[in-house]
Design a protein around this motif. Structure first.
Motif, mmCIF file in Angstrom:
data_model
loop_
_atom_site.group_PDB
_atom_site.id
_atom_site.type_symbol
_atom_site.label_atom_id
_atom_site.label_comp_id
_atom_site.label_asym_id
_atom_site.label_seq_id
_atom_site.Cartn_x
_atom_site.Cartn_y
_atom_site.Cartn_z
ATOM 1 N N LEU A 32 82.475 51.641 94.293
ATOM 2 C CA LEU A 32 83.198 52.891 94.053
ATOM 3 C C LEU A 32 82.216 54.029 93.773
ATOM 4 N N ARG A 34 79.101 54.290 94.770
ATOM 5 C CA ARG A 34 78.406 54.618 96.015
ATOM 6 C C ARG A 34 79.329 55.343 96.997
ATOM 7 N N ASP A 35 80.539 54.809 97.208
ATOM 8 C CA ASP A 35 81.466 55.392 98.184
ATOM 9 C C ASP A 35 81.874 56.816 97.829
ATOM 10 N N MET A 36 81.991 57.113 96.537
ATOM 11 C CA MET A 36 82.397 58.444 96.095
ATOM 12 C C MET A 36 81.204 59.378 95.887
ATOM 13 N N LEU A 38 79.033 59.330 93.431
ATOM 14 C CA LEU A 38 78.981 59.727 92.023
ATOM 15 C C LEU A 38 77.569 59.622 91.483
ATOM 16 N N ASP A 42 78.269 62.864 85.852
ATOM 17 C CA ASP A 42 79.447 63.499 86.452
ATOM 18 C C ASP A 42 80.633 63.361 85.499
ATOM 19 N N ILE A 44 84.414 62.825 85.213
ATOM 20 C CA ILE A 44 85.352 62.195 86.124
ATOM 21 C C ILE A 44 86.735 62.099 85.503
ATOM 22 N N ALA A 46 90.080 60.031 86.328
ATOM 23 C CA ALA A 46 90.364 58.865 87.156
ATOM 24 C C ALA A 46 91.571 58.090 86.649
ATOM 25 N N ILE A 59 90.954 54.548 90.983
ATOM 26 C CA ILE A 59 91.017 55.767 91.791
ATOM 27 C C ILE A 59 90.321 56.902 91.036
ATOM 28 N N VAL A 60 89.411 57.594 91.726
ATOM 29 C CA VAL A 60 88.760 58.769 91.149
ATOM 30 C C VAL A 60 89.478 59.990 91.674
ATOM 31 N N ARG A 62 88.903 63.235 90.499
ATOM 32 C CA ARG A 62 88.059 64.430 90.516
ATOM 33 C C ARG A 62 86.701 64.085 89.932
ATOM 34 N N SER A 63 85.682 64.576 90.554
ATOM 35 C CA SER A 63 84.325 64.412 90.053
ATOM 36 C C SER A 63 83.703 65.806 89.985
#
Length: 73
Positions: A32, A34-36, A38, A42, A44, A46, A59-60, A62-63
């Protein structure tokens, strides 16, 4: 849930609400993070689900990167 991302060298992280780590800090998987895209520090917002091991972010929403001064967010 919300907080600042604290990363582990292995790539996973936790959301921290305060400087001290706690057992209730939500876990973020390395995938998560890596994919986002982040990064350490940050802010977050979530959605976390509860498991036997505690809260885990699923689920994120907002970052928000927080500008750092002298390496401190």
């Amino acid at each position: 849930m919300y907080g600042y991302l604290a990363l582990n060298p292995k790539g996973f992280g936790h959301l921290r609400h305060q400087a001290a780590a706690g057992r209730q800090d939500p876990y973020l998987s390395a995938n998560l993070v890596r994919d986002m895209g982040l990064r350490e520090g940050d802010y977050i917002d979530a959605l976390a689900t509860w498991s036997d091991r505690g809260p885990a972010v699923s689920i994120v929403g907002r970052s928000i990167p927080i500008p750092c001064r002298n390496g401190v967010a």
